[in-house]
Design an enzyme around this catalytic site. Structure first.
Site, PDB file in Angstrom:
ATOM      1  N   ASP A  58       0.867  -1.171   0.000  1.00 17.14           N
ATOM      2  CA  ASP A  58       0.000   0.000   0.000  1.00 17.14           C
ATOM      3  C   ASP A  58       0.910   1.230   0.000  1.00 17.14           C
ATOM      4  OD1 ASP A  58      -2.146   1.700   0.013  1.00 17.14           O
ATOM      5  OD2 ASP A  58      -3.191   0.759   1.679  1.00 17.14           O
TER       6      ASP A  58
HETATM    7  C1  BGC Z   1      -5.148   3.189   0.293  1.00 16.90           C
HETATM    8  C2  BGC Z   1      -5.332   2.170  -0.805  1.00 16.90           C
HETATM    9  C3  BGC Z   1      -5.227   2.831  -2.147  1.00 16.90           C
HETATM   10  C4  BGC Z   1      -3.901   3.550  -2.257  1.00 16.90           C
HETATM   11  C5  BGC Z   1      -3.701   4.241  -3.591  1.00 16.90           C
HETATM   12  C6  BGC Z   1      -3.912   4.033   0.077  1.00 16.90           C
HETATM   13  O1  BGC Z   1      -3.860   5.073   0.987  1.00 16.90           O
HETATM   14  O2  BGC Z   1      -5.069   2.527   1.535  1.00 16.90           O
HETATM   15  O3  BGC Z   1      -6.569   1.541  -0.630  1.00 16.90           O
HETATM   16  O4  BGC Z   1      -5.374   1.894  -3.158  1.00 16.90           O
HETATM   17  O5  BGC Z   1      -3.833   4.539  -1.239  1.00 16.90           O
HETATM   18  O6  BGC Z   1      -4.565   5.305  -3.703  1.00 16.90           O
END
Ligand code: BGC
Length: 764
Positions: free
Chosen positions: A293
């Site tokens: 993530d």
């Molecule tokens: C979130 C993810 C997301 C990623 C990209 C993160 O902060 O937890 O769910 O896909 O950002 O936007």
């Protein structure tokens, strides 16, 4: 994105997850399968490429760049140096093609880039949020919506969705509850696999994209519902509650997984070898790739887990994170880690192979570009709008309908539409609408006006404004409208004007709930109250004695206990998306009939959270609803609950057999009778309970469901098949999956409070 630069400081102690892992599940290794001719060609192609790649080029493939984050080296240069395998957040097809041309035309190995985006509930056409989609109890609808989203995303060249989010969430304080399918592993699994099918179809078709199942695993159990806080989950709960939707998504062929942010039982998910290798790859046989993530590789240091950035890179790669999102520790340290021996060369090769295979399967090596002109035809097309409208109709849940106040009769003269969300486009769309456009969106006020035309005088007042109070991470890209009622006098006048409208109108639709920024990432709450002065507005409106209908636009169950006793009509619309206003108008006026059911138990207050129906019996089951001395411990509305304008009874439960052999099935048949004069849907829900066994099992567990349409006056039978396999669970006593023999209860009905009952036995 600038908002991404804000960090919360974490200090966590670590523990030896691996030990726990060794003590837990039986790791069933997958049977090797003969490769298909396509696989043979792919392996040959990828092996050939891998042989030609330098270590730095391989690490480049393992690095994903966030397009709009500040960068010292230009994107063009990064691509030319083969230091990026993927970009996120590029949505303009011309820019995608420009960057892709650099990768394909101007690099030594011509490896295409993979463009990813959070296609969570739509791309440009925004569909209802996932919690709403789960309320449809209609996997085919969910699959279709994600296919439509894939069509839009692929038309601009985005070929990878960071979705589905399949985290089970049992605490409405957690803001990201709106991004998943609610509290139940069985419903969550059906929604997870439907979404994977919708995004991916047959991987390689030009209008399909890769799914990324997130956030592996346990993110929804954040302590106190506080986003990013640690999750402490027993093995029993991991295997029986939190893992199943991930496993279902994997079994449905999900191409990629995303590692979660938080510490799971003391080990950050992105450094968690047990999760990413032992469970995902060894036990489940996952062949795709894992992305971290946002900055979770560098966060291994922040968590107090890795000692240095180089250590973080090495621990993430060894744990099984194949691609690093946003931070650049792989690029900066992985080569040194390989040279020092802390990361085996084989680990790099395996990671890169899985990334290249994903690109190959998608067809990027043969057709890497967005088709010019396609986006103009696909984005917010009539087909997209239609699908989004149907999705919003089918995902709304009718919570109360005293004296059939709904549907509203079109014969009235004056209708008041009131509330801070009645005419707010961003709040109708909900979070993860970053590629959506306000101008495309139909608010409830727009929808009602379009529905009734000049036949009814529709009067609008905001009444009150609501504010989050602190910044949201999405504000820079996607803010709710700023407040316009600045002084106390202005606020008082707006409130009074709204109540005057209620008094002078035949009926009032109050549209209350939460701004889009009040549910979602970093949007946890300590209370579940209607934010701001909305409750006061609601109570003042009711005090006029005029008929009131409450429409909720929000991302989590809210405390509506007073409303549930005083407001005759309550429709939960969740964040309904681009066509939300039209769909809500259809439902309010009876052109569509509500049929959604709650995918979460609805609490009376935040103090009841976490709240879920599949609890174990305890020693005084009769006291279940009286476990607090100061409030009922029963939900306000049970899991699986939802009304319709039709009345469809479920009776005469019959089982095909009262003995269920292992690997066998029992068919449970009921008769449905629509005793009303309205066509409508009923969802037939099947629950079981194991009376005794190697472990105590929940009082009820969903094991089957089907949403069916029943015409006015019609009687029909519905059969739900119960599979013995679905009664298997991970037993904390034997630490492996068991099908315990013995007596089971079975209920069928229209919610988790179903009353049609039978028993059967599982016997070898
Ligand atoms: C979130 C993810 C997301 C990623 C990209 C993160 O902060 O937890 O769910 O896909 O950002 O936007």
């Amino acid at each position: 994105m600038l908002f991404r630069l804000i960090h919360l400081p974490y200090r966590k102690t670590t523990s030896l997850w691996l030990l726990l892992g060794l003590m837990s599940s039986s790791l069933v290794s997958q049977q090797p399968q003969a490769p298909s001719p396509n696989d043979v060609a792919m392996h040959r192609f990828v092996d050939d490429l891998l042989r030609k790649m330098t270590l730095d080029e391989k690490i480049g493939q393992m690095s994903q760049v966030a397009y709009q984050e500040p960068h010292t080296v230009s994107h063009e240069e990064r691509i030319r140096k083969e230091q990026a395998g993927s970009f996120l957040f590029v949505t303009d097809p011309a820019e995608i093609n420009r960057l892709q041309h650099i990768a394909v035309d101007e690099t030594r190995l011509h490896i295409p880039l993979l463009f990813g985006f959070d296609v969570v509930h739509g791309f440009r056409t925004i569909y209802p949020v996932p919690l709403a989609m789960a309320s449809s109890w209609d996997p085919a609808l969910v699959e279709h919506a994600q296919y439509m989203a894939a069509r839009e995303a692929s038309s601009v060249g985005v070929r990878w969705a960071f979705a589905p989010m399949v985290d089970i969430a049992r605490d409405a304080r957690w803001g990201r509850i709106m991004e998943g399918s609610g509290e139940d592993p069985f419903l969550g699994s059906r929604m997870a696999e439907a979404q994977v099918r919708g995004f991916q179809g047959t991987i390689g078709a030009p209008d399909r994209i890769l799914a990324c199942v997130k956030h592996f695993a346990g993110y929804g159990a954040a302590a106190g519902g506080r986003d990013y806080d640690q999750s402490d989950i027993s093995d029993e709960q991991l295997w029986n509650v939190y893992f199943p939707p991930f496993h279902a998504a994997e079994a449905a062929g999900a191409a990629t997984f995303m590692a979660a942010y938080m510490d799971l039982n003391g080990v950050p998910a992105s450094g968690n070898r047990y999760l990413l290798r032992d469970v995902l790859r060894t036990d489940w046989g996952f062949q795709g790739f894992v992305v971290s993530d946002w900055e979770t590789v560098s966060n291994l240091v922040t968590h107090g887990f890795a000692s240095t950035p180089a250590d973080a890179a090495s621990r993430a790669a060894n744990a099984g994170v194949d691609m690093e999102m946003t931070s650049s520790l792989y690029r900066d340290f992985l080569a040194t880690d390989v040279k020092s021996g802390s990361v085996p060369q084989q680990t790099i090769n395996d990671a890169v192979r899985s990334i290249l295979e994903a690109k190959y399967k998608l067809g990027l090596f043969t057709n890497p570009y967005a088709t010019p002109g396609l986006a103009a035809k696909e984005l917010v097309s009539a087909d997209q709008r239609h699908a989004a409208r149907v999705a919003a109709q089918r995902s709304a849940v009718l919570l109360r309908n005293e004296s059939n106040i709904l549907p509203i009769k079109k014969s009235m003269h004056t209708l008041a539409v009131i509330g801070p969300l009645a005419d707010s486009k961003p709040d109708t769309m909900g979070s993860w609408s970053l590629a959506g456009k306000y101008d495309d969106t139909i608010t409830v006020l727009n929808g009602i006006r379009a529905k009734v035309g000049s036949a009814v005088e529709v009067r609008y007042a905001k009444g009150v404004e609501i504010q989050r109070g602190n910044a949201s991470i999405f504000d820079p890209q996607f803010a709710s409208p700023p407040p316009t009622l600045v002084t106390a006098d202005q606020r008082e006048k707006a409130f009074k004007d709204a109540i005057d409208l209620v008094k002078s109108s035949d009926l009032t639709v109050l549209v209350l709930g939460e701004l889009q920024s009040m549910s979602g990432e970093r949007a946890s709450r300590a209370t579940l109250d209607l934010p701001g002065e909305q409750e006061k507005l609601l109570e003042a409106a009711e005090a006029t004695g005029k008929p009131i209908v409450l429409v909720l636009i929000n991302g989590r169950p809210l405390d509506i206990t007073w409303a549930s006793q005083h407001i005759p009509g309550i429709l939960e619309a969740w964040y309904p998306g681009t066509e939300g206003g039209n769909a809500i108008a259809d439902l309010l006026f009876g052109d569509a009939v509500p049929g959604g059911k709650l995918p979460v138990s609805w609490p009376r207050s935040a103090g009841q959270e976490p709240l879920y129906y599949a609890h174990t019996l305890s020693q005084i089951p009769a006291d279940r609803d009286a476990m607090y001395w100061d409030e009922s411990s029963a939900p306000l509305y049970p899991f699986g609950y939802g009304l319709s304008y039709a009345s469809i009874s479920i009776r005469d439960l019959k089982l095909s057999s009262i003995k269920l052999p292992p690997a066998g099935v029992i068919e449970a048949t009921v008769n449905l009778h629509n005793t009303s004069n309205v066509d409508g849907d009923q969802t037939v829900e099947l629950y079981t309970h194991q009376r005794a066994g190697s472990a105590s099992r929940p009082v009820r567990e969903l094991k089957g469901f089907e949403r069916v349409h029943v015409k006015a006056g019609e009687q029909r039978s519905v059969t739900i098949t119960l599979h013995a396999d679905d009664l298997k669970f991970w037993s904390p006593a034997t630490r492996q999956t068991e099908l315990d023999p013995g007596t089971f209860d079975l209920w069928v009905g229209d919610s988790s409070a179903a009353t049609e009952h039978a028993t059967f036995t599982v016997s070898p």
